[in-house]
Design a protein around this motif. Structure first.
Motif, PDB file in Angstrom:
ATOM      1  N   GLY A 229       0.808  -1.218   0.000  1.00 55.80           N
ATOM      2  CA  GLY A 229       0.000   0.000   0.000  1.00 55.80           C
ATOM      3  C   GLY A 229       0.838   1.263   0.000  1.00 55.80           C
ATOM      4  N   VAL A 230       2.010   1.211   0.619  1.00 51.22           N
ATOM      5  CA  VAL A 230       2.920   2.360   0.638  1.00 51.22           C
ATOM      6  C   VAL A 230       3.350   2.710  -0.781  1.00 51.22           C
ATOM      7  CG1 VAL A 230       5.252   3.073   1.300  1.00 51.22           C
ATOM      8  CG2 VAL A 230       3.755   1.981   2.981  1.00 51.22           C
ATOM      9  N   PHE A 231       3.691   1.693  -1.569  1.00 54.80           N
ATOM     10  CA  PHE A 231       4.163   1.933  -2.932  1.00 54.80           C
ATOM     11  C   PHE A 231       3.010   2.336  -3.863  1.00 54.80           C
ATOM     12  CE2 PHE A 231       7.035  -1.561  -1.318  1.00 54.80           C
ATOM     13  CZ  PHE A 231       7.991  -0.675  -0.852  1.00 54.80           C
ATOM     14  N   LEU A 232       1.834   1.782  -3.618  1.00 56.85           N
ATOM     15  CA  LEU A 232       0.665   2.188  -4.406  1.00 56.85           C
ATOM     16  C   LEU A 232       0.319   3.648  -4.119  1.00 56.85           C
ATOM     17  CD1 LEU A 232      -1.677  -0.934  -4.093  1.00 56.85           C
ATOM     18  CD2 LEU A 232      -0.059  -0.374  -5.919  1.00 56.85           C
ATOM     19  N   ALA A 233       0.474   4.055  -2.861  1.00 57.82           N
ATOM     20  CA  ALA A 233       0.218   5.446  -2.495  1.00 57.82           C
ATOM     21  C   ALA A 233       1.205   6.372  -3.186  1.00 57.82           C
ATOM     22  CB  ALA A 233       0.297   5.615  -0.979  1.00 57.82           C
ATOM     23  N   LEU A 234       2.493   6.028  -3.123  1.00 56.03           N
ATOM     24  CA  LEU A 234       3.513   6.871  -3.745  1.00 56.03           C
ATOM     25  C   LEU A 234       3.340   6.923  -5.260  1.00 56.03           C
ATOM     26  CD1 LEU A 234       6.663   5.776  -1.691  1.00 56.03           C
ATOM     27  CD2 LEU A 234       5.400   7.926  -1.501  1.00 56.03           C
ATOM     28  N   GLY A 235       3.096   5.768  -5.873  1.00 59.07           N
ATOM     29  CA  GLY A 235       2.928   5.730  -7.329  1.00 59.07           C
ATOM     30  C   GLY A 235       1.702   6.494  -7.787  1.00 59.07           C
ATOM     31  N   SER A 236       0.624   6.382  -7.038  1.00 57.99           N
ATOM     32  CA  SER A 236      -0.609   7.089  -7.405  1.00 57.99           C
ATOM     33  C   SER A 236      -0.463   8.593  -7.235  1.00 57.99           C
ATOM     34  CB  SER A 236      -1.779   6.574  -6.555  1.00 57.99           C
ATOM     35  OG  SER A 236      -2.043   5.217  -6.837  1.00 57.99           O
ATOM     36  N   LEU A 237       0.208   9.018  -6.164  1.00 58.89           N
ATOM     37  CA  LEU A 237       0.434  10.447  -5.963  1.00 58.89           C
ATOM     38  C   LEU A 237       1.298  11.023  -7.078  1.00 58.89           C
ATOM     39  CD1 LEU A 237       1.001  10.556  -2.087  1.00 58.89           C
ATOM     40  CD2 LEU A 237      -0.958  11.461  -3.359  1.00 58.89           C
ATOM     41  N   LEU A 238       2.313  10.285  -7.487  1.00 61.78           N
ATOM     42  CA  LEU A 238       3.142  10.721  -8.615  1.00 61.78           C
ATOM     43  C   LEU A 238       2.318  10.805  -9.894  1.00 61.78           C
ATOM     44  CD1 LEU A 238       6.652   9.001  -8.410  1.00 61.78           C
ATOM     45  CD2 LEU A 238       6.153  11.451  -8.523  1.00 61.78           C
ATOM     46  N   ALA A 239       1.482   9.796 -10.107  1.00 58.73           N
ATOM     47  CA  ALA A 239       0.681   9.744 -11.340  1.00 58.73           C
ATOM     48  C   ALA A 239      -0.321  10.886 -11.411  1.00 58.73           C
ATOM     49  CB  ALA A 239      -0.036   8.398 -11.438  1.00 58.73           C
ATOM     50  N   LEU A 240      -0.782  11.380 -10.261  1.00 64.95           N
ATOM     51  CA  LEU A 240      -1.708  12.513 -10.271  1.00 64.95           C
ATOM     52  C   LEU A 240      -1.093  13.735 -10.943  1.00 64.95           C
ATOM     53  CD1 LEU A 240      -3.326  12.426  -6.702  1.00 64.95           C
ATOM     54  CD2 LEU A 240      -4.521  12.122  -8.871  1.00 64.95           C
ATOM     55  N   PHE A 241       0.222  13.885 -10.782  1.00 62.14           N
ATOM     56  CA  PHE A 241       0.886  15.102 -11.249  1.00 62.14           C
ATOM     57  C   PHE A 241       1.731  14.911 -12.509  1.00 62.14           C
ATOM     58  CE2 PHE A 241       0.351  15.531  -6.616  1.00 62.14           C
ATOM     59  CZ  PHE A 241      -0.501  16.628  -6.602  1.00 62.14           C
ATOM     60  N   ILE A 242       2.280  13.708 -12.705  1.00 66.59           N
ATOM     61  CA  ILE A 242       3.127  13.509 -13.889  1.00 66.59           C
ATOM     62  C   ILE A 242       2.659  12.348 -14.757  1.00 66.59           C
ATOM     63  CG2 ILE A 242       5.133  14.428 -12.655  1.00 66.59           C
ATOM     64  CD1 ILE A 242       6.212  11.517 -12.590  1.00 66.59           C
ATOM     65  N   GLY A 243       1.562  11.711 -14.361  1.00 67.44           N
ATOM     66  CA  GLY A 243       1.092  10.545 -15.100  1.00 67.44           C
ATOM     67  C   GLY A 243       0.753  10.842 -16.554  1.00 67.44           C
ATOM     68  N   GLN A 244       0.010  11.931 -16.772  1.00 70.47           N
ATOM     69  CA  GLN A 244      -0.399  12.269 -18.132  1.00 70.47           C
ATOM     70  C   GLN A 244       0.801  12.632 -18.990  1.00 70.47           C
ATOM     71  OE1 GLN A 244      -3.751  12.151 -19.451  1.00 70.47           O
ATOM     72  NE2 GLN A 244      -2.357  12.108 -21.198  1.00 70.47           N
ATOM     73  N   GLN A 245       1.747  13.380 -18.449  1.00 67.63           N
ATOM     74  CA  GLN A 245       2.956  13.740 -19.198  1.00 67.63           C
ATOM     75  C   GLN A 245       3.783  12.502 -19.528  1.00 67.63           C
ATOM     76  OE1 GLN A 245       1.652  15.147 -16.538  1.00 67.63           O
ATOM     77  NE2 GLN A 245       2.331  17.266 -16.210  1.00 67.63           N
ATOM     78  N   LEU A 246       3.883  11.598 -18.570  1.00 67.68           N
ATOM     79  CA  LEU A 246       4.643  10.366 -18.792  1.00 67.68           C
ATOM     80  C   LEU A 246       3.975   9.502 -19.851  1.00 67.68           C
ATOM     81  CD1 LEU A 246       7.110   8.761 -17.781  1.00 67.68           C
ATOM     82  CD2 LEU A 246       5.601   7.662 -16.108  1.00 67.68           C
ATOM     83  N   LEU A 247       2.658   9.426 -19.797  1.00 71.87           N
ATOM     84  CA  LEU A 247       1.911   8.644 -20.781  1.00 71.87           C
ATOM     85  C   LEU A 247       2.048   9.247 -22.175  1.00 71.87           C
ATOM     86  CD1 LEU A 247      -0.077   6.350 -21.435  1.00 71.87           C
ATOM     87  CD2 LEU A 247      -1.939   7.916 -20.814  1.00 71.87           C
ATOM     88  N   THR A 248       1.933  10.572 -22.275  1.00 74.02           N
ATOM     89  CA  THR A 248       2.078  11.253 -23.561  1.00 74.02           C
ATOM     90  C   THR A 248       3.467  11.033 -24.147  1.00 74.02           C
ATOM     91  OG1 THR A 248       0.485  12.955 -22.875  1.00 74.02           O
ATOM     92  CG2 THR A 248       1.938  13.496 -24.725  1.00 74.02           C
ATOM     93  N   TRP A 249       4.485  11.111 -23.306  1.00 70.65           N
ATOM     94  CA  TRP A 249       5.871  10.866 -23.740  1.00 70.65           C
ATOM     95  C   TRP A 249       6.042   9.447 -24.266  1.00 70.65           C
ATOM     96  CZ3 TRP A 249       9.287   7.375 -21.346  1.00 70.65           C
ATOM     97  CH2 TRP A 249      10.586   7.383 -21.869  1.00 70.65           C
ATOM     98  N   TYR A 250       5.485   8.493 -23.544  1.00 72.08           N
ATOM     99  CA  TYR A 250       5.629   7.085 -23.933  1.00 72.08           C
ATOM    100  C   TYR A 250       4.912   6.798 -25.260  1.00 72.08           C
ATOM    101  CZ  TYR A 250       5.222   2.024 -23.847  1.00 72.08           C
ATOM    102  OH  TYR A 250       5.256   0.684 -24.185  1.00 72.08           O
ATOM    103  N   LEU A 251       3.675   7.316 -25.377  1.00 74.52           N
ATOM    104  CA  LEU A 251       2.930   7.103 -26.613  1.00 74.52           C
ATOM    105  C   LEU A 251       3.616   7.766 -27.795  1.00 74.52           C
ATOM    106  CD1 LEU A 251      -0.752   7.571 -25.333  1.00 74.52           C
ATOM    107  CD2 LEU A 251       0.421   5.427 -25.882  1.00 74.52           C
ATOM    108  N   GLY A 252       4.280   8.907 -27.519  1.00 75.33           N
ATOM    109  CA  GLY A 252       5.026   9.582 -28.581  1.00 75.33           C
ATOM    110  C   GLY A 252       6.178   8.743 -29.101  1.00 75.33           C
ATOM    111  N   LEU A 253       6.766   7.927 -28.246  1.00 76.28           N
ATOM    112  CA  LEU A 253       7.853   7.045 -28.668  1.00 76.28           C
ATOM    113  C   LEU A 253       7.352   5.946 -29.587  1.00 76.28           C
ATOM    114  CD1 LEU A 253       9.889   6.560 -25.356  1.00 76.28           C
ATOM    115  CD2 LEU A 253      10.434   8.061 -27.279  1.00 76.28           C
ATOM    116  N   LEU A 254       6.081   5.547 -29.377  1.00 75.71           N
ATOM    117  CA  LEU A 254       5.532   4.455 -30.161  1.00 75.71           C
ATOM    118  C   LEU A 254       5.047   4.908 -31.540  1.00 75.71           C
ATOM    119  CD1 LEU A 254       3.449   2.600 -27.409  1.00 75.71           C
ATOM    120  CD2 LEU A 254       5.773   2.091 -28.205  1.00 75.71           C
ATOM    121  N   LEU A 255       4.707   6.174 -31.646  1.00 79.32           N
ATOM    122  CA  LEU A 255       4.132   6.679 -32.901  1.00 79.32           C
ATOM    123  C   LEU A 255       5.216   7.250 -33.821  1.00 79.32           C
ATOM    124  CD1 LEU A 255       0.959   8.429 -31.429  1.00 79.32           C
ATOM    125  CD2 LEU A 255       1.126   6.166 -32.472  1.00 79.32           C
TER     126      LEU A 255
END
Length: 255
Positions: A229-255
């Motif tokens: 639960g500690v790691f899920l909390a940390l990962g989710s908090l990070l994803a709230l703020f950088i998740g969309q940017q990280l996802l956009t970056w990753y998808l950009g690598l695939l396209l």
């Protein structure tokens, strides 16, 4: 206006951090929220002026006014983390032009993950009643934001199934049943299944790094139970703020 609101949410976050610590402590001891807080060393009630977030701990030098029993520093750390996260959420969403409803969802999610972090870190326990109340608030907020109920149901089912499959595969030895509920909570917070997977990815990366560090530092076995639960909390908090940017970056690598 902006800086006044920023200061306001910092203060609200500090107060919520104090409340979350109290809530976790009382859940662990199976106590109600009624009644005043008291010192575990001498059982003396804590006066309001000794319960001011951050300030009281500093003035008392981390000790009870009556018996001088040490007050753990995690009180101070949680209050500070909550205050900073509340203020940062307001600033982040203000810059994005998001409304109060989005901010409410962010603050509810932050509060829940801080609650999970503390309870799982210290006692390897997940307390469902507060999580269910917070989850209901987030669900209502998402629906008012116009998020499709089907998207929410799919993400909740995906998050719960992800941990449910692992729970069944390990027969409960690899993780607790509470992690299944946390998977569903992640689905509520991230109704876009791609963001949900991003949050899971961040959680497991952090979990791997921190767990290996723990093993190397303490020489514990790789089979030592770690608070997922500690790691899920940390990962989710990070994803709230950088998740969309990280996802956009990753998808950009695939396209």
């Amino acid at each position: 206006m902006y800086y006044s609101l920023l200061a306001l949410f910092l203060i609200i976050g500090l107060v919520m951090g104090s409340f979350i610590h109290c809530l976790v402590s009382r859940c662990h001891r199976s106590e109600t929220l009624g009644g005043r807080s008291f010192c575990f060393g001498c059982n003396e009630p804590i006066a309001w002026y000794d319960n001011i977030p951050l300030l009281s701990w500093l003035l008392l030098k981390g000790r009870c006014r009556h018996c001088h029993c040490r007050i753990a520093i995690d009180h101070f750390i949680l209050e500070l983390a909550s205050g900073l996260l509340y203020a940062f959420s307001f600033a982040y969403l203000w810059q994005k032009g998001e409304g109060w409803l989005s901010l409410t969802i962010y603050l509810a999610a932050i509060s829940l993950w801080l609650f999970v972090f503390l309870s799982d870190y210290f006692w390897l326990e997940i307390y469902l009643p507060p999580l269910l109340v917070g989850a209901a608030l987030i669900l209502i907020g998402q629906l008012f934001l116009g998020v499709s109920i089907w998207s929410l149901l799919f993400s909740v089912a995906l998050g719960a199934a992800f941990f449910g499959a692992q729970y069944m595969a390990t027969r409960g030895k690899g993780m607790g049943s509470g992690d299944i509920y946390l998977g569903g909570l992640m689905g509520l917070i991230f109704p876009d299944w791609r963001l949900l997977l991003t949050a899971l990815f961040l959680s497991y990366i952090l979990g791997t790094i921190l767990s290996l560090g723990l093993v190397l530092r303490t020489r514990k076995s790789l089979k030592t139970k770690v608070p997922l639960g500690v790691f899920l909390a940390l990962g989710s908090l990070l994803a709230l703020f950088i998740g969309q940017q990280l996802l956009t970056w990753y998808l950009g690598l695939l396209l």
